[in-house]
Scaffold this active site. Structure first.
Site, PDB file in Angstrom:
ATOM      1  N   HIS A 223     -37.407 -50.934 -32.572  1.00 15.70           N
ATOM      2  CA  HIS A 223     -36.069 -50.510 -32.484  1.00 15.70           C
ATOM      3  C   HIS A 223     -35.364 -49.808 -33.585  1.00 15.70           C
ATOM      4  CE1 HIS A 223     -35.282 -53.451 -28.865  1.00 15.70           C
ATOM      5  NE2 HIS A 223     -35.468 -52.559 -28.312  1.00 15.70           N
TER       6      HIS A 223
ATOM      7  N   CYS B  91     -29.766 -57.557 -33.827  1.00 14.81           N
ATOM      8  CA  CYS B  91     -30.244 -57.702 -32.808  1.00 14.81           C
ATOM      9  C   CYS B  91     -29.638 -59.050 -31.796  1.00 14.81           C
ATOM     10  CB  CYS B  91     -31.695 -58.420 -32.739  1.00 14.81           C
ATOM     11  SG  CYS B  91     -32.980 -57.005 -33.536  1.00 14.81           S
TER      12      CYS B  91
HETATM   13  N1  ARG Z   1     -38.076 -59.883 -28.141  1.00 16.54           N
HETATM   14  C1  ARG Z   1     -37.175 -58.745 -28.536  1.00 16.54           C
HETATM   15  C2  ARG Z   1     -37.579 -57.261 -27.722  1.00 16.54           C
HETATM   16  O1  ARG Z   1     -38.836 -57.144 -27.926  1.00 16.54           O
HETATM   17  C3  ARG Z   1     -36.411 -58.560 -29.544  1.00 16.54           C
HETATM   18  C4  ARG Z   1     -35.444 -57.578 -29.341  1.00 16.54           C
HETATM   19  C5  ARG Z   1     -34.765 -57.250 -30.583  1.00 16.54           C
HETATM   20  N2  ARG Z   1     -33.591 -56.677 -30.574  1.00 16.54           N
HETATM   21  C6  ARG Z   1     -33.308 -55.587 -31.348  1.00 16.54           C
HETATM   22  N3  ARG Z   1     -32.154 -54.953 -30.908  1.00 16.54           N
HETATM   23  N4  ARG Z   1     -33.955 -55.080 -32.290  1.00 16.54           N
HETATM   24  O2  ARG Z   1     -37.126 -56.823 -26.980  1.00 16.54           O
END
Ligand code: ARG
Length: 704
Positions: free
Chosen positions: A168, A264
């Site tokens: 991300h 996150c």
């Molecule tokens: N386990 C989640 C995923 O893989 C973690 C999300 C993390 N969020 C972020 N905004 N980076 O989607």
């Protein structure tokens, strides 16, 4: 003042690592401690509440990642673009977040189905509100970016993520107040890094090291001058402090196990709109059509991989599968790229694979005039070995003089339009050159599946033979040579001095004598050593009968050069009876034209050697015109040179003891080339044996 800022969080009541959808989750299933997670989350909650207001969304059983509210959607002003999760493991969160936004009175936009976009995890506003940074590559599709621009009325800058640990944008990129940017450059491709550097001046870029990056230091929450994160090295803290920020560390190790941290776990739901900024997006898309044995030949994989590898994205709109073995398939693919430059790079390669625009999308080629002789306008289309056509005044025109690495020059006269591949140095003022990638198509014949399956027996396959396949290739080459000779065709040989050193000279000489060779392209050395062998019995001073160095033999080749220089040319030395046998002798005797291209390391050179390389290239190109087959015998430089001048459709056989050379030449993607890794002397000897067999009555008796 700060009280106007609001964040959305979701308490970790049902949080756990239940599945693996990013590398951090691997090996961590059910390994996070609920108690510790709750404690860490509450600490973060507290820190935020000290500085802002925090709203909460109700956690839901079965949706453990809902704690990561950054992925709920992207907010700007009163507008939200709801997330469309890439993984089904998170798609169930969508309605709950939607409900929350609606209950708070936001205008909610939803992307088309199958167009993933993961909210503020992948889209970060410049903290001055000047534009939106949007990531793609893992979770969010590039094609979602134009929607963001439209719905939020803001400029979108697309950044491509390259490292799956930083899947991300908010895991490796954090815009800060005052125009600062905290980020980890290796997570992005070089094109994106360039974009970042163009937008953020060096003194505002806070580049972090990998050690901080893997602690999710970029996954920080910035509220005015406060930066909240899991952990930062002393060095990073010092740099942030120097830039005027106060760093608050709050451990979030339990959430790191799911691939998330401070940022996150939060979503800023108050983002002021700057009225003077407006929609702008450089993402481009085009729809192309591909036809051929798309699956069998792997063409579709190659095409789609190339799109992604070059920073683009695709959507297959249509796929018609050819059902019979011989029937071809066709596909319509929508290709997107972050901007025109990337699009051009991708399209040029797709065109080379034979992709064409849909008829309704067809446009004339873009032309720009040559204003300086020998120099092309920038952005010219680089030609390939494949038959090419360009569209001019609505008509497709075949490009003449097809070769690779040229520009396509257009001349328009009242008599008509001509398109030719020309080397840059040959471009003339008054001509126009095709630029960009529109209005260009290449004609590729489909690679048939039978031909691939019988690779070892077929010419029509780009394959590098191993030792045990040498004989099979020899049989094919012999068969082709016979056929071409009988049909009055043209075989061109390029050869290096190794042909002589390995004892292949007599065989090559015989090939020429028997009419199998119509032109020889070589350098100074092979001619010198061939003549040395025939005058003195040595090749580079080595006795060719006994295989040992002759005393004083290293001077032989210089004496030979001197002799030929005395006579004025190889042909004259042959006529005077000085040279009585060998490769060069047979060329002269049989009227087979040859061109010897010089190089910096040439001794002499022989009077025949062309030391003006531009002239040498021209001689080569002339002798190559109309060739049916090219035999490349252990000469890397001359063979590659020849390969560059040759259009697709000419059979090429490359023989070299060095696999790298063979691969290089058969890699040009032309189906007609075949490579053999072997000793060239041995190859030639086998080839002549095979040719003898093909012409002996005994062999004919066997066939009938
Ligand atoms: N386990 C989640 C995923 O893989 C973690 C999300 C993390 N969020 C972020 N905004 N980076 O989607």
């Amino acid at each position: 003042m700060t009280s106007e800022i609001r964040f959305l969080m979701c308490s970790p009541d049902h949080y756990d690592v239940d599945y693996v959808i990013n590398p951090w989750m691997e090996g961590n299933i059910h390994k996070s401690s609920r108690d510790r997670a709750v404690e860490q989350w509450q600490k973060l909650h507290h820190v935020l509440k000290d500085h802002t207001l925090v709203d909460l969304v109700q956690p839901q059983i079965g949706w453990p990642d809902m704690v990561f509210t950054a992925n709920a959607g992207l907010v700007l002003g009163n507008t939200v673009v709801l997330s469309r999760f890439f993984h089904k493991e998170r798609q169930g969160e969508e309605p709950f977040f939607k409900q929350w936004f609606e209950s708070k009175g936001y205008t909610v936009h939803e992307l088309p189905k199958d167009l993933p976009f993961e909210g503020a995890g992948d889209a970060l506003l410049d903290r001055e509100g000047r534009w939106l940074w949007a990531g793609y590559g893992f979770r969010s599709e590039l094609d979602s970016h134009p929607y963001l621009a439209k719905w939020l009325d803001i400029e979108v800058v697309s950044l491509r993520l390259m490292d799956e640990r930083f899947y991300h944008l908010d895991t490796c990129f954090c815009p800060l107040n005052g125009g600062y940017l905290l980020y980890y450059p290796p997570a992005f491709d070089s094109y994106s890094n360039r974009l970042i550097e163009m937008r953020v001046p060096q003194e505002k870029r806070i580049v972090i090291a990998e050690a901080d990056a893997v602690n999710f230091a970029c996954n920080a929450v910035n509220i005015d001058s406060v930066v909240v994160m899991n952990q930062a090295s002393d060095n990073l803290k010092a740099r942030l402090t120097a830039a005027g920020f106060e760093v608050i560390e709050t451990p979030l190790t339990e959430f790191l196990k799911a691939g998330g941290a401070a940022k996150c776990l939060t979503l800023r739901v108050t983002e002021p709109v700057r009225t003077e900024v407006h929609a702008n997006v450089s993402v481009e898309s085009r729809t192309l059509r591909l036809e051929g044995h798309l699956l069998d030949s792997g063409l579709i994989n190659r095409a789609l991989d190339l799109v992604v590898e070059n920073g683009g994205s695709f959507q297959v709109l249509k796929f018609e599968l050819g059902e019979q073995r011989q029937s071809t398939s066709s596909a319509e693919v929508k290709v997107s790229a972050p901007d025109h430059e990337v699009m051009e790079g991708i399209l040029a390669q797709l065109i080379d694979l034979g992709a064409v625009h849909l008829p309704q999308d067809e446009r004339d080629a873009k032309l720009e005039p040559v204003t300086q002789a020998g120099v092309s306008p920038d952005d010219f289309y680089v030609s390939t070995i494949y038959p090419t056509e360009v569209r001019i005044n609505g008509e497709w025109i075949k490009v003449l003089w097809q070769r690779m690495d040229g520009a396509i020059a257009i001349t328009q006269t009242p008599q008509g339009v001509t398109a030719r591949c020309k080397l840059l140095r040959d471009l003339e003022v008054g001509e126009q050159v095709v630029v960009d990638v529109q209005g260009i198509r290449t004609v590729r014949k489909p690679e048939a599946r039978e031909q691939r399956n019988t690779q070892e027996f077929s010419f029509m396959s780009a394959g590098v033979s191993s030792e045990r396949r040498v004989e099979l290739v020899v049989e094919q080459v012999a068969w082709e040579l016979r056929k071409i000779r009988d049909q009055g065709g043209k075989v061109v040989v390029t050869a290096g001095p190794v042909v002589i050193h390995t004892g292949g000279g007599e065989h090559l000489a015989r090939l020429i004598r028997q009419g199998y060779v119509q032109a020889l392209l070589a350098g100074n050395a092979i001619a010198v050593h061939d003549i040395e062998q025939n005058l003195m019995g040595t090749s580079l001073g080595v006795d060719m009968q006994r295989g040992v160095a002759v005393r004083g033999g290293h001077r032989h080749h210089l004496k030979v050069i001197n002799t030929i220089r005395r006579y004025g040319s190889i042909a004259k030395a042959v006529e005077q009876g000085v040279i009585k046998s060998g490769v060069m002798y047979e060329c002269v005797r049989n009227g087979v034209p040859f061109s010897l291209a010089g190089s910096i390391r040439d001794d002499g050179p022989l009077p025949d050697t062309q030391m003006d390389l531009i002239k040498a290239q021209q001689e080569y190109a002339q002798l190559l015109a109309g060739a049916d087959m090219i035999l490349m015998l252990s000469s890397m430089l001359h063979s590659i040179g020849v390969g560059n001048m040759t259009p697709a459709g000419v059979k090429m056989v490359c023989v070299d003891i060095n696999p790298a050379v063979v691969t290089k030449l058969s890699d040009r993607g032309s189906v007609e080339s075949v490579g053999v890794v072997t000793d060239v002397g041995l190859f030639l000897s086998l080839l002549l044996q095979q040719l003898d067999k093909l012409t002996s009555p005994y062999h004919l008796a066997q066939i009938s």
